[in-house]
Each structure stands twice: as structure tokens, then as C-alpha cells.
Design an enzyme around this catalytic site. Sequence first.
Site, PDB file in Angstrom:
ATOM      1  N   ARG A  52     -10.983   1.023 -12.147  1.00 53.35           N
ATOM      2  CA  ARG A  52     -10.674   0.108 -11.055  1.00 53.35           C
ATOM      3  C   ARG A  52     -10.690   0.895  -9.746  1.00 53.35           C
ATOM      4  O   ARG A  52     -10.809   2.106  -9.739  1.00 53.35           O
ATOM      5  CB  ARG A  52      -9.345  -0.614 -11.243  1.00 53.35           C
ATOM      6  CG  ARG A  52      -8.200   0.110 -11.868  1.00 53.35           C
ATOM      7  CD  ARG A  52      -7.531   1.178 -11.027  1.00 53.35           C
ATOM      8  NE  ARG A  52      -7.196   0.756  -9.681  1.00 53.35           N
ATOM      9  CZ  ARG A  52      -6.960   1.586  -8.683  1.00 53.35           C
ATOM     10  NH1 ARG A  52      -7.046   2.905  -8.879  1.00 53.35           N
ATOM     11  NH2 ARG A  52      -6.646   1.162  -7.491  1.00 53.35           N
ATOM     12  N   GLY A  53     -10.607   0.156  -8.639  1.00 54.96           N
ATOM     13  CA  GLY A  53     -10.743   0.765  -7.322  1.00 54.96           C
ATOM     14  C   GLY A  53     -12.149   0.532  -6.808  1.00 54.96           C
ATOM     15  O   GLY A  53     -13.135   0.796  -7.519  1.00 54.96           O
ATOM     16  N   ALA A  54     -12.259   0.034  -5.579  1.00 59.23           N
ATOM     17  CA  ALA A  54     -13.559  -0.407  -5.070  1.00 59.23           C
ATOM     18  C   ALA A  54     -14.663   0.648  -5.182  1.00 59.23           C
ATOM     19  O   ALA A  54     -15.718   0.380  -5.763  1.00 59.23           O
ATOM     20  CB  ALA A  54     -13.411  -0.897  -3.628  1.00 59.23           C
ATOM     21  N   GLN A 200       0.227  -0.441  -9.920  1.00 60.69           N
ATOM     22  CA  GLN A 200      -0.734   0.620  -9.648  1.00 60.69           C
ATOM     23  C   GLN A 200      -0.219   1.600  -8.604  1.00 60.69           C
ATOM     24  O   GLN A 200      -0.734   2.711  -8.502  1.00 60.69           O
ATOM     25  CB  GLN A 200      -2.075   0.008  -9.248  1.00 60.69           C
ATOM     26  CG  GLN A 200      -2.752  -0.688 -10.413  1.00 60.69           C
ATOM     27  CD  GLN A 200      -3.970  -1.487 -10.006  1.00 60.69           C
ATOM     28  OE1 GLN A 200      -4.324  -1.552  -8.839  1.00 60.69           O
ATOM     29  NE2 GLN A 200      -4.615  -2.110 -10.974  1.00 60.69           N
ATOM     30  N   ASP A 241     -10.889  -3.818  -0.958  1.00 54.94           N
ATOM     31  CA  ASP A 241     -11.860  -4.159  -1.988  1.00 54.94           C
ATOM     32  C   ASP A 241     -13.065  -4.891  -1.410  1.00 54.94           C
ATOM     33  O   ASP A 241     -14.129  -4.902  -2.014  1.00 54.94           O
ATOM     34  CB  ASP A 241     -11.203  -5.020  -3.063  1.00 54.94           C
ATOM     35  CG  ASP A 241     -10.228  -4.219  -3.898  1.00 54.94           C
ATOM     36  OD1 ASP A 241     -10.661  -3.648  -4.908  1.00 54.94           O
ATOM     37  OD2 ASP A 241      -9.045  -4.136  -3.526  1.00 54.94           O
ATOM     38  N   ASN A 250      -7.542  -6.958  -0.170  1.00 57.96           N
ATOM     39  CA  ASN A 250      -6.947  -5.806  -0.842  1.00 57.96           C
ATOM     40  C   ASN A 250      -5.911  -6.329  -1.838  1.00 57.96           C
ATOM     41  O   ASN A 250      -5.670  -7.535  -1.931  1.00 57.96           O
ATOM     42  CB  ASN A 250      -6.316  -4.856   0.176  1.00 57.96           C
ATOM     43  CG  ASN A 250      -5.986  -3.499  -0.424  1.00 57.96           C
ATOM     44  OD1 ASN A 250      -6.827  -2.875  -1.077  1.00 57.96           O
ATOM     45  ND2 ASN A 250      -4.778  -3.025  -0.215  1.00 57.96           N
ATOM     46  N   LYS A 251      -5.297  -5.426  -2.565  1.00 58.28           N
ATOM     47  CA  LYS A 251      -4.324  -5.808  -3.588  1.00 58.28           C
ATOM     48  C   LYS A 251      -3.270  -6.755  -3.026  1.00 58.28           C
ATOM     49  O   LYS A 251      -2.791  -6.572  -1.905  1.00 58.28           O
ATOM     50  CB  LYS A 251      -3.645  -4.541  -4.137  1.00 58.28           C
ATOM     51  CG  LYS A 251      -2.677  -4.792  -5.265  1.00 58.28           C
ATOM     52  CD  LYS A 251      -3.380  -5.208  -6.525  1.00 58.28           C
ATOM     53  CE  LYS A 251      -2.393  -5.285  -7.692  1.00 58.28           C
ATOM     54  NZ  LYS A 251      -3.053  -5.664  -8.933  1.00 58.28           N
TER      55      LYS A 251
END
Length: 353
Positions: A52-54, A200, A241, A250-251
Amino acid sequence: MTEGEDPYTIAWDAEDECILYIDQTLLPERYEQMRCVTVDDLARAIRRLEIRGAPALGIAGAMGVALAAVRSRETDLQRFSGEVGRAGDLLRGTRPTAVNLAWGIDRVLRKMALAASVAEAKAVAVAEANAVAEEDELTCRRLGGFGEELFPERCTVLTHCNAGALACRCWGTALGTIRSAVEAGKNVRVIACETRPLNQGSRLTCWELARDGVDVTLIPDSSAAYLMRKGMIDLVVVGADRITKDAVFNKIGTYMHAVAARHHGIPFYVAAPVSTFDLSRRETDITVEERDRSELTSCGDKKLAPDNVNVLNYAFDATPLDLVDAIVTEIGVLRPPYMESFRLVGRDREVRP
């Protein structure tokens, strides 16, 4: 994770022609590198947030296309291209909100389309996927250098979710600016939100920074505004993201930090590579992912909510650009008015592969 001590978050194994990645669902209890040999395995790993993570998703998309290519047994170029294209579509559908995944997939597919044979297409796919990964490391280093200049010599920074080495090949975006500031000799303390519902921030950001010896304190998401009011936060730095022409995705929870920061006169910065920009779209064009209800209604075997209660569990939110004081990229720090600044992004993309 400091360079040279550990494997990259995601990498191509040339000997076995497969993808190696750190399973982020196991942290902080276990630090384990996994081996991915099929596109179906990769899709599952992305859906489960093992990867995960852009920026890391951009690399995963690129390497997923390479994996489909080298594992294909097709000898006809047209049928081969169709098979690899379908693999790209499968991967593209795993995470609709984050733009880097599709960006990495499309970049490798475009290069492969120029190949004159199956063998050439396979070689091109692997080379381009590795180029995406190598460029990501350079991008994060450059981005971190630009972001470091926004940090006072002594400061406390709030960050949300994980935009660190685990979200990229290494170094990170939001955490890359923090690492660069610390490397430059600045006295930086970090306040890390736990980041509901998947934690996270507590599981990944705190793990990364503690390993690097950076002063980090974990807080509940809901206490961030109170710390701002008490004068305990000097600036906020988050990742992204997807960045559209009017908002930063974003999150979930990022938007409330931006609102609170503006109310308290605290700078709110976004750190993201140019590959995260999607300037042909607006906020209303984007599908925001929703996560499974179980992430909120239970913790292990412990039930946290009644079975008949409704759950709304968005994975991301959108922060309007008028709440963002600057966007840190590898081509420099972009500031309002953003439509003018975004012209720099367009020119940079014109000269990229």
C-alpha cells in the site's frame, strides 16, 4: 528504514522473475519479505494492503505488468499483448482511488506497445518496471530536500497515516521530508496519529520512525485538534493518494486535520510526487473506496459493535486545495494559486517517459 539496512519495500527479483515485497499487514509484530509469482497473488496482496502507499502501488502496477509479461507462454504478439493488458485491468481494479497504480500499469504498457516481438516486449516490461522503482527513490530524495526547507530549526510536526519508506521504494514522501529535515540537523519531533481504521500510523509510521531513532509520539486521531489548540503542533505534513485540480485525496481523517490546522493558523503541507497528480479530474469524478465493516466492528475475536448496526467506513477523504498551504513535489514546492503552479506539473510530465 534507512538505506542499505533492509530490502526495499518492493523490488524485482531478476533471478526468479518475481516480485519481492514487505508484507505490511504483519508489522510491527513481524518484519517479513514475501515473494509474488502470479498477478493474482499481486492483486490479492494489494487488496489486503500487504502492499500500500501511492508510490509503492505505482511500482507494484509496473512490476505487475512485467510479471504478467515474463510469465506468459504466448508466442503470438497480439495475443500476448491482450493477455498482459487483461492482467493490467485486473490490477487496476484493486484500488480505484489511488492514481499511481494505474499510472505505473499504463506506463509499462505504453512502452511494451512499441515492441516488435514477444521477447522484446518482455525485456522492455522488466526494464521499464525497474526504471519506475529507481526513479521513485530519486523522486523521494528530491522531494524530501525541498520539503526540509519548510521545517523550522526546532519543531513538532503532525503526520497522518503512513507516507514513509513503506509507502514508496524507500525514504518516503511526507516522512521523506521529515527524514531530510533530521538529516539536515534540525531538531524535529513527530506526532503520529494512530490513523483509524487500519492503524497505519501506529503500526507503520511509528515503527519506521522509532527504527530510525526519530522522536515520535503516538496519539488518537481525535486528539489532534486539541494538541493544536494547546500549541503543541508547529506544522502538519501528509502524503496523498491522488491530487485532482481541486482536492487532495488521502487517508480518511486528513480533511479534519486540515480544517483544524487552518483554524489554529498552523501550516498544512502535502508531500507527493508528480505521478500522484490527476489534473484532468475534479473531486466529484473520483470513486472513494470503502473498507469492510469488520475493521470497525471487531478487534481480533472481540466484538466492538452490535451485528445489526450500520457501518460507513471510507478509506479516504478529500481536502479542498484552499486548505493546503503548499504541495511538496520532486520539481519543487507548489503554492497557491494552484492552477498556476500546476502548469509546472504539466510541463514536467511532458518531458517524462
